[in-house]
Design a protein around this motif. Structure first.
Motif, PDB file in Angstrom:
ATOM      1  N   ASN A 177       6.530  13.376  10.694  1.00  0.00           N
ATOM      2  CA  ASN A 177       7.030  12.004  10.526  1.00  0.00           C
ATOM      3  C   ASN A 177       6.765  11.462   9.129  1.00  0.00           C
ATOM      4  N   GLN A 178       5.622  11.815   8.557  1.00  0.00           N
ATOM      5  CA  GLN A 178       5.309  11.360   7.195  1.00  0.00           C
ATOM      6  C   GLN A 178       6.212  12.041   6.173  1.00  0.00           C
ATOM      7  N   LEU A 179       6.574  13.284   6.425  1.00  0.00           N
ATOM      8  CA  LEU A 179       7.486  13.988   5.526  1.00  0.00           C
ATOM      9  C   LEU A 179       8.894  13.400   5.608  1.00  0.00           C
ATOM     10  N   ILE A 180       9.325  13.087   6.815  1.00  0.00           N
ATOM     11  CA  ILE A 180      10.646  12.465   6.997  1.00  0.00           C
ATOM     12  C   ILE A 180      10.718  11.140   6.232  1.00  0.00           C
ATOM     13  N   ALA A 181       9.620  10.383   6.269  1.00  0.00           N
ATOM     14  CA  ALA A 181       9.600   9.090   5.565  1.00  0.00           C
ATOM     15  C   ALA A 181       9.837   9.264   4.070  1.00  0.00           C
ATOM     16  N   LEU A 182       9.350  10.353   3.482  1.00  0.00           N
ATOM     17  CA  LEU A 182       9.565  10.599   2.051  1.00  0.00           C
ATOM     18  C   LEU A 182      11.049  10.687   1.728  1.00  0.00           C
ATOM     19  N   ASP A 183      11.796  11.436   2.524  1.00  0.00           N
ATOM     20  CA  ASP A 183      13.231  11.579   2.273  1.00  0.00           C
ATOM     21  C   ASP A 183      13.950  10.248   2.437  1.00  0.00           C
ATOM     22  N   ARG A 184      13.537   9.465   3.425  1.00  0.00           N
ATOM     23  CA  ARG A 184      14.145   8.156   3.624  1.00  0.00           C
ATOM     24  C   ARG A 184      13.876   7.247   2.430  1.00  0.00           C
ATOM     25  N   ARG A 185      12.663   7.326   1.881  1.00  0.00           N
ATOM     26  CA  ARG A 185      12.296   6.445   0.771  1.00  0.00           C
ATOM     27  C   ARG A 185      12.989   6.847  -0.524  1.00  0.00           C
ATOM     28  N   VAL A 186      13.302   8.109  -0.676  1.00  0.00           N
ATOM     29  CA  VAL A 186      14.095   8.535  -1.836  1.00  0.00           C
ATOM     30  C   VAL A 186      15.424   7.789  -1.843  1.00  0.00           C
ATOM     31  N   ILE A 187      16.051   7.712  -0.689  1.00  0.00           N
ATOM     32  CA  ILE A 187      17.332   6.999  -0.585  1.00  0.00           C
ATOM     33  C   ILE A 187      17.150   5.518  -0.904  1.00  0.00           C
TER      34      ILE A 187
ATOM     35  N   GLY B 185      -0.280   5.683   5.176  1.00  0.00           N
ATOM     36  CA  GLY B 185      -0.800   5.027   6.359  1.00  0.00           C
ATOM     37  C   GLY B 185       0.270   4.640   7.362  1.00  0.00           C
ATOM     38  N   LYS B 186       1.507   4.464   6.865  1.00  0.00           N
ATOM     39  CA  LYS B 186       2.603   4.057   7.756  1.00  0.00           C
ATOM     40  C   LYS B 186       3.826   4.925   7.480  1.00  0.00           C
ATOM     41  N   TRP B 187       4.302   5.576   8.489  1.00  0.00           N
ATOM     42  CA  TRP B 187       5.514   6.365   8.309  1.00  0.00           C
ATOM     43  C   TRP B 187       6.737   5.708   8.943  1.00  0.00           C
ATOM     44  N   ARG B 188       6.542   4.710   9.792  1.00  0.00           N
ATOM     45  CA  ARG B 188       7.684   4.011  10.395  1.00  0.00           C
ATOM     46  C   ARG B 188       8.199   2.892   9.500  1.00  0.00           C
ATOM     47  N   GLN B 189       7.436   2.527   8.499  1.00  0.00           N
ATOM     48  CA  GLN B 189       7.702   1.304   7.753  1.00  0.00           C
ATOM     49  C   GLN B 189       7.713   1.594   6.263  1.00  0.00           C
ATOM     50  N   ASP B 190       8.674   1.036   5.558  1.00  0.00           N
ATOM     51  CA  ASP B 190       8.805   1.214   4.119  1.00  0.00           C
ATOM     52  C   ASP B 190       8.495  -0.109   3.439  1.00  0.00           C
ATOM     53  N   GLU B 191       7.435  -0.156   2.658  1.00  0.00           N
ATOM     54  CA  GLU B 191       6.997  -1.395   2.018  1.00  0.00           C
ATOM     55  C   GLU B 191       7.789  -1.598   0.723  1.00  0.00           C
ATOM     56  N   MET B 192       8.910  -2.313   0.848  1.00  0.00           N
ATOM     57  CA  MET B 192       9.834  -2.459  -0.283  1.00  0.00           C
ATOM     58  C   MET B 192       9.227  -3.249  -1.441  1.00  0.00           C
ATOM     59  N   SER B 193       8.230  -4.085  -1.170  1.00  0.00           N
ATOM     60  CA  SER B 193       7.651  -4.880  -2.250  1.00  0.00           C
ATOM     61  C   SER B 193       6.950  -4.011  -3.296  1.00  0.00           C
TER      62      SER B 193
ATOM     63  N   GLU C 196      -1.983  11.467  12.969  1.00  0.00           N
ATOM     64  CA  GLU C 196      -0.976  10.760  13.768  1.00  0.00           C
ATOM     65  C   GLU C 196      -1.239   9.259  13.865  1.00  0.00           C
ATOM     66  N   GLN C 197      -2.440   8.810  13.529  1.00  0.00           N
ATOM     67  CA  GLN C 197      -2.792   7.402  13.699  1.00  0.00           C
ATOM     68  C   GLN C 197      -2.331   6.589  12.492  1.00  0.00           C
ATOM     69  N   GLU C 198      -1.440   5.633  12.750  1.00  0.00           N
ATOM     70  CA  GLU C 198      -0.930   4.774  11.686  1.00  0.00           C
ATOM     71  C   GLU C 198      -1.867   3.591  11.445  1.00  0.00           C
ATOM     72  N   THR C 199      -1.725   3.010  10.275  1.00  0.00           N
ATOM     73  CA  THR C 199      -2.438   1.773   9.970  1.00  0.00           C
ATOM     74  C   THR C 199      -2.023   0.693  10.965  1.00  0.00           C
ATOM     75  N   LEU C 200      -2.975  -0.037  11.492  1.00  0.00           N
ATOM     76  CA  LEU C 200      -2.658  -1.090  12.453  1.00  0.00           C
ATOM     77  C   LEU C 200      -1.807  -2.167  11.789  1.00  0.00           C
ATOM     78  N   PRO C 201      -0.778  -2.657  12.463  1.00  0.00           N
ATOM     79  CA  PRO C 201       0.147  -3.614  11.834  1.00  0.00           C
ATOM     80  C   PRO C 201      -0.513  -4.919  11.409  1.00  0.00           C
ATOM     81  N   ASN C 202      -1.612  -5.296  12.052  1.00  0.00           N
ATOM     82  CA  ASN C 202      -2.288  -6.550  11.701  1.00  0.00           C
ATOM     83  C   ASN C 202      -3.358  -6.382  10.629  1.00  0.00           C
TER      84      ASN C 202
ATOM     85  N   THR D 216       4.477   7.107  -1.347  1.00  0.00           N
ATOM     86  CA  THR D 216       3.257   7.331  -0.561  1.00  0.00           C
ATOM     87  C   THR D 216       2.892   6.138   0.313  1.00  0.00           C
ATOM     88  N   GLY D 217       3.491   4.973   0.051  1.00  0.00           N
ATOM     89  CA  GLY D 217       3.150   3.768   0.806  1.00  0.00           C
ATOM     90  C   GLY D 217       1.860   3.109   0.351  1.00  0.00           C
ATOM     91  N   ASN D 218       1.464   3.330  -0.896  1.00  0.00           N
ATOM     92  CA  ASN D 218       0.201   2.803  -1.414  1.00  0.00           C
ATOM     93  C   ASN D 218       0.396   1.399  -1.990  1.00  0.00           C
TER      94      ASN D 218
END
Length: 526
Positions: free
Chosen positions: A491-501, A434-442, A243-249, A404-406
């Motif tokens: 939450n991490q699984l939900i992020a996968l479906d969002r990133r497919v879109i 590491g982050k399921w709330r955020q999609d690293e588009m770069s 449940e612990q996400e990567t710290l934003p900083n 995967t957010g890598n």
């Protein structure tokens, strides 16, 4: 006297600030374009609506100290200084991705509200009208996913070959490790139709551990585990709860590696039909019996009992190996990932390649591709990306990493025996999920700078989109037998479906911008 002066000064200051704000608000209501950018943004954040806040920033020329050079930067190419680049960034399209990162902090369940996207729907309709034989999404929805995956695999007409050391091998192979090594092929790391990988995963999770050795190098602790049948695996310990996400900083290069990320990456790679990640299983180890008892003096002396009465150790490495970064059990049980070793170098030598879209790994500099959008034009002219499958393999790698957010794919490897006509190994995935709330588009920079994707990969993503099986449900089902299930939280699984879109939306932008469909969605029959 001093008190009176302070009161007068404070009153004057407050009056000036009030008049300034009234003036700014008046100008903003009359004509916001007359305000400087920082004031427009400030007024917008205060509740005023400003329609021009996403104007692309002017890209400045950078000298060597501002970006990281590589083989594809001006210093490594024709020696000419770079220009400003193309007149319009892909990211400045009217449906652009923003400034690299898209945040979903307000709710982790946004995807469940709307699992479709109008731009993606338009893309699929356009493709189906363009060539229904190749893009029949109506029929695609009715085909079970794994049946469709087998259909795509049968399209590969090339026979390929195995590693040189095993090509003329005669003899019996009794262990799952040996069968896995022998089964490595020019176009895949293993054959999913054979039982070898299932047998190997079972052995990784169950075989008695007979030796433990510190792995040299790296910023974090890793152990080489030897099993009773002489098989070996790379051990990574649990550092974070899921449940612990990567710290934003935290920068991408300073985050802990996650044991469950290594396991999830293997299963995701398998679901995607890539077969490029070495078999990896979760295992709960008894630190007293499986590690401390077998450790050499150097490792054993790092064990201690914590104030919470748990057994801990930290090993030796270049960065996160001290008491403040210790690995602790509960009290001596510890989750871990175990990744099967590839054959030794003398049997299967590997070549390491620098990723053209490698990040700068600096707190102060950006990589060339983060400033200019013309890197793909340079890459396509250079070997090995100017011929064969390698450019599309690179697109696959970045799609995999985006899911995967890598952000840590600085290099990749291939087997030397197969030359340039082979797949990329997807190794070292510990900084994923590491982050399921955020999609690293770069991470998708190669996709939107090259406007290119492999046909088979696109069709798999389209299948996840049209359903009925979603990528999240397929991945969750594939991990149910792993010893550390659930490998990922919901939450991490939900992020996968969002990133497919998100990936499909990038392709829709490429097509909408006038690129030829067959150039964007390239079919190389892999």
């Amino acid at each position: 006297m001093k008190l009176r002066q302070r009161a007068v000064i404070s009153g004057v200051g407050l009056t000036v600030l009030t008049l300034f704000y009234v003036g700014v608000e008046t100008i903003y209501n009359a004509n916001p374009e007359k305000l400087p950018g920082f004031l427009k943004n400030s007024m917008a954040k205060a509740g005023k609506e400003y329609d021009g806040s996403h104007i692309s920033a002017i890209r400045k020329r950078l000298n060597k100290s501002n970006y990281t050079s590589d083989d594809f930067s001006p210093e490594g190419g024709d020696g000419k200084a770079p220009g400003v680049g193309k007149s319009q960034l892909h990211s400045s399209d009217h449906r652009g991705r923003g400034d690299g990162i898209q945040s979903w902090m307000s709710s982790p369940f946004l995807l469940r509200i709307n699992e479709t996207d109008s731009d993606v729907d338009m893309l699929l309709d356009k493709l189906q009208s363009f060539d229904r034989r190749k893009f029949d999404f109506t029929k695609l929805k009715t085909i079970p996913y794994y049946d469709y995956l087998n259909t795509l695999r049968k399209r590969i007409k090339r026979k390929g070959t195995s590693l040189d050391a095993f090509r003329t091998f005669i003899g019996s192979l009794t262990t799952s490790w040996e069968r896995f090594h022998k089964g490595i092929h020019q176009y895949h790391l293993y054959n999913p139709d054979e039982s070898t990988v299932d047998d190997l995963l079972r052995d990784i999770a169950r075989e008695p551990i007979v030796d433990v050795e510190l792995k040299e190098g790296g910023t974090q602790l890793k152990l080489i585990i030897t099993f009773s049948d002489e098989g070996q695996a790379l051990f990574k310990p649990m550092r974070y709860p899921r449940e612990q996400e990567t710290l934003p900083n935290h920068f991408y290069f300073s985050d802990y590696e996650r044991h469950n990320a290594e396991v999830a990456a293997f299963y995701l790679d398998k679901v995607l039909g890539f077969y490029r990640v070495p078999p990896t299983a979760g295992r709960i180890v008894n630190m007293t019996r499986d590690i401390k008892r077998l450790a050499d003096h150097k490792l054993a002396k790092t064990f201690f009992i914590s104030p919470a009465n748990n057994l801990c150790f930290h090993g030796s490495c270049s960065y996160y190996c001290d008491t403040s970064h210790a690995i602790c059990g509960t009290p001596d049980l510890l989750e871990s990932s175990m990744a099967a070793f590839l054959p030794p170098e003398k049997i299967a030598a590997r070549k390491t390649w620098r990723n053209p879209w490698k990040r700068s790994y600096s707190k102060h500099r950006k990589a060339y591709w983060e400033v200019y959008d013309d890197l793909c034009d340079k890459v396509k002219l250079k070997s090995p990306y100017n011929t064969g499958r390698r450019l599309l393999d690179l697109m696959d790698t970045h799609i995999f990493d985006f899911l995967t957010g890598n952000m840590d794919r600085h290099h990749y490897e291939t087997f030397k025996d197969f030359g340039n006509d082979t797949f990329h190994l997807h190794l070292d995935n510990g900084r994923s999920f590491g982050k399921w709330r955020q999609d690293e588009m770069s991470i998708l920079a190669p996709i939107f700078q090259c406007c290119k994707i492999r046909y088979s990969t696109f069709m798999k993503l389209a299948k996840y989109y049209v359903g009925p099986e979603k990528l999240s449900s397929l991945l969750k089902a594939s991990t149910t037998r792993d010893k550390i299930f659930p490998v990922l939280i919901e939450n991490q699984l939900i992020a996968l479906d969002r990133r497919v879109i998100k990936i499909l939306k990038e392709i829709s932008i490429c097509v909408e911008n006038g690129n030829d469909i067959m150039d964007v969605i390239e079919d190389d029959h892999f």
